[in-house]
Write an enzyme that holds these catalytic residues in place. Structure first.
Site, short mmCIF file in Angstrom:
data_model
loop_
_atom_site.label_atom_id
_atom_site.label_comp_id
_atom_site.label_asym_id
_atom_site.label_seq_id
_atom_site.Cartn_x
_atom_site.Cartn_y
_atom_site.Cartn_z
N MET A 1 0.84 -1.15 0.13
CA MET A 1 0.03 0.07 -0.08
C MET A 1 0.92 1.15 0.01
O MET A 1 1.73 1.40 0.81
CB MET A 1 -0.82 -0.08 1.22
CG MET A 1 -2.21 0.33 1.00
SD MET A 1 -3.11 -0.93 0.14
CE MET A 1 -2.80 -2.38 1.21
N ARG A 5 2.46 3.24 -5.99
CA ARG A 5 2.56 1.97 -6.10
C ARG A 5 2.87 1.62 -7.49
O ARG A 5 2.32 0.81 -8.32
CB ARG A 5 1.00 1.42 -5.90
CG ARG A 5 0.44 1.59 -4.68
CD ARG A 5 1.23 0.74 -3.59
NE ARG A 5 0.98 -0.61 -4.01
CZ ARG A 5 1.83 -1.73 -3.55
NH1 ARG A 5 2.70 -1.44 -2.76
NH2 ARG A 5 1.70 -2.73 -3.77
N LEU A 387 4.57 -4.50 4.99
CA LEU A 387 5.98 -4.02 4.81
C LEU A 387 6.41 -4.66 3.59
O LEU A 387 6.05 -5.86 3.26
CB LEU A 387 6.93 -4.89 5.87
CG LEU A 387 6.64 -4.38 7.35
CD1 LEU A 387 7.44 -5.30 8.40
CD2 LEU A 387 7.16 -3.00 7.67
N GLU A 388 7.04 -3.65 2.66
CA GLU A 388 7.22 -4.09 1.23
C GLU A 388 8.64 -3.77 0.90
O GLU A 388 9.06 -4.01 -0.17
CB GLU A 388 6.33 -2.82 0.44
CG GLU A 388 4.84 -2.95 0.66
CD GLU A 388 4.13 -1.96 0.06
OE1 GLU A 388 4.92 -1.26 -0.99
OE2 GLU A 388 2.84 -2.00 0.07
N HIS A 389 9.64 -4.02 1.90
CA HIS A 389 10.88 -4.01 1.62
C HIS A 389 11.91 -5.35 2.30
O HIS A 389 12.92 -5.13 2.44
CB HIS A 389 11.63 -2.81 2.41
CG HIS A 389 10.83 -1.36 1.69
ND1 HIS A 389 11.57 -0.69 0.67
CD2 HIS A 389 10.03 -0.57 2.14
CE1 HIS A 389 10.77 0.22 0.54
NE2 HIS A 389 9.87 0.34 1.29
#
Length: 562
Positions: A1, A5, A387-389
């Site tokens: 999110m 994006r 969490l996207e990392h």
């Protein structure tokens, strides 16, 4: 999110366009096969391997097994490609695998004489296995296997490469032997429905099977597991075995553990079928809302986002003046009002720009302590993990369990992984979801900004279709999550994400396909899951910008599911 994006989705779309396919497990090789790769664990430096532009080196930490592992660092126009030519038999099938961690990591084979293969991962904080297979051509006697990273990305690590199949006569690492039984099995923390287990590592093992009262219930790559789905106040016996390509060991000595007494519903405030919406604590062009303005259809409201601090794992919340609150007290009053109306308001951790690192016992404790402090200060019902990392499943699990112990059984725990994060049960996100299954409310995977992806039937489906939603949800449903823990995450409007917007009618058809068996596209699941939790959107603000079209259409449909 996130606010845009587009970056991660573009990388995934590039991978798909380049012909890279994410692949699950393959059939086991015959017993007489062997690993035809040489120096597969990098115990002899880079012997047998060639790395582009001097990008590769052997390091002693981190290693998955033994004393060495490959570290390769992309730089400039070099993607840190390390390769080895292996001797193979014509017309034979080989299982290619490697353990990787760090930045983007690719594994592939070229010159197969048939179809060259490749698989990849955007990286993780812990070791994860990449696996694919290839068949050699009728005259092929050698194949190049390789790893590489991605331009501008962090270094990646590789250990325990395997090219398992018929011996082509070129030598290779010794044939594996069946590992010894694990020792040191011990039961740790328990809840009303789970028991955590740990044991000592076994030399030569590539995985472990967990048994409950004689039945296999879980397979893991590490030396710990949490067995979920147990009855309260009940005693169970557990054993583990070690596995590798040669077979499975005998089982360990058994240990027993008793679950905690109490009820079985840790989330009484969340309805059976729920709509989740992310509320933006910033102004990015979408309609600015106060929390009180969030549409009534939303049952779970994820406040986006918490901020990280200089202390690893620690989070804080900073109310953005752009939202228009006169004071923090007014915001807290809105949280309380939403909860009084039967809604759950959770604090979302992560997003595109929120890099919260939880990779040690200290950072796990800092996360749990700070998240619980926010729950008490603002009245949040729980947390959302976005969490996207890259995540470390071991320590994120520890942090979430510590938080649950502080907050109690009423805590709401949601997740919003990207599509790549839930392609199979070996990813760090999927492992985390399964490890906290007994305290998990719902996983609302983001079905957007990803490009085409594999469904549970092994076929590739295009983003934005009913098949994309249903076939990818099927992976989670067949991979161990309860249907009540699965939701469909989509943008509320074409402006809400870089790609992947679908009309609400597509969302409704996908929900009907999964719960009722109607409205399906070309993919038709073999069964239905009537207790599917529902759907999620980014964001309530973009929904409001588009006249609430998404929540007005999808909300009633979710609430009227079987």
């Amino acid at each position: 999110m996130d606010r845009t994006r587009t970056l991660t989705g573009g990388a995934l779309a590039l991978a798909v366009a380049s012909g890279l396919v994410l692949t699950g497990g393959t059939a086991p090789a015959a017993a007489e096969d062997r690993n035809v790769a040489r120096n597969a664990g990098f115990e002899s430096g880079l012997t047998g391997w060639t790395c582009s532009a001097g990008s590769g080196a052997v390091v002693t930490s981190p290693v998955r097994a033994g004393t060495g592992a490959l570290k390769a660092t992309p730089g400039g126009l070099d993607n840190a490609r390390c390769s080895q030519t292996v001797t193979v038999k014509p017309g034979s099938t080989y299982r290619l695998s490697a353990w990787v961690q760090g930045g983007y990591a690719y594994l592939g084979a070229s010159g197969t004489g048939t179809t060259d293969v490749s698989t990849w991962t955007p990286g993780s904080g812990g070791w994860q296995q990449l696996t694919t297979s290839f068949t050699t051509g009728p005259a092929t006697t050698s194949v190049t296997v390789y790893t590489h990273g991605w331009y501008g990305q962090a270094a990646y690590h590789v250990d325990d490469v395997s090219v398992f199949g018929p011996d082509g006569g070129g030598g290779g690492d010794p044939d594996p032997v069946v590992p010894a039984p694990p020792a040191g099995l011990a039961a740790g923390s328990v809840t009303q429905s789970s028991v955590s287990l740990s044991w000592s590592p076994v030399s030569g093992a590539t995985g472990y099977h967990v048994y409950r009262d004689g039945a296999r219930v879980q397979s893991v790559s590490g030396t710990s597991a949490t067995v979920t789905g147990l009855a309260a106040d009940t005693s169970y016996g557990f054993q583990v075995s070690a596995t590798n390509a040669a077979g499975e060991s005998a089982r360990s000595a058994a240990v027993s553990a008793r679950t905690a007494p109490g009820g079985t519903n840790p989330h009484p405030t969340v309805p059976k079928h729920a709509l989740t919406g992310y509320w933006q604590n910033f102004d990015n062009g979408a309609k600015v809302q106060k929390l009180r303005d969030v549409q009534a259809q939303y049952d779970i409201i994820a406040v986006s986002f918490a901020d990280s601090t200089n202390t690893p794992g620690q989070i804080v919340f900073n109310l953005d003046p752009a939202v228009g609150y006169a004071s923090v007290a007014d915001f807290k009053a809105d949280v309380a009002a939403k909860k009084a109306a039967g809604k759950s308001v959770v604090i979302s951790v992560g997003g595109e720009k929120g890099n919260v690192i939880i990779n040690s016992d200290a950072s796990a404790a800092a996360f749990a302590d700070s998240a619980y402090a926010l729950m008490r200060e603002y009245g949040f019902s729980g947390v959302d993990i976005d969490l996207e990392h890259g995540i470390n499943s071991t320590y994120l699990t520890k942090g979430l369990r510590q938080l649950s112990a502080k907050a109690g059984p009423g805590m709401v725990l949601t997740m919003a992984p990207q599509t790549i994060d839930m392609q199979n049960t070996g990813t760090e996100y999927f492992k985390t979801a399964l490890a906290v299954k007994d305290i998990l409310t719902v996983v609302n995977m983001q079905y957007y900004n990803s490009g085409s992806m594999l469904g549970c039937d092994g076929k590739v489906y295009a983003q934005g279709s009913v098949d994309f939603l249903t076939a990818l949800a099927c992976i989670q449903l067949e991979g161990g999550l309860d249907p009540s823990q699965v939701g469909l995450g989509v943008p509320a409007s074409p402006r809400g994400a870089g790609s992947g917007y679908v009309d609400p009618s597509i969302v409704k058809n996908a929900l009907d396909c999964l719960t009722r068996g109607t409205g399906c596209g070309s993919f038709k699941p073999s069964k239905t899951w009537p207790s599917l939790r529902g759907a999620m959107t980014w964001s309530t603000n973009w929904d409001a910008t588009a006249g609430n079209a998404w929540s007005n259409a999808v909300g009633p449909h979710v609430h009227n599911l079987p």
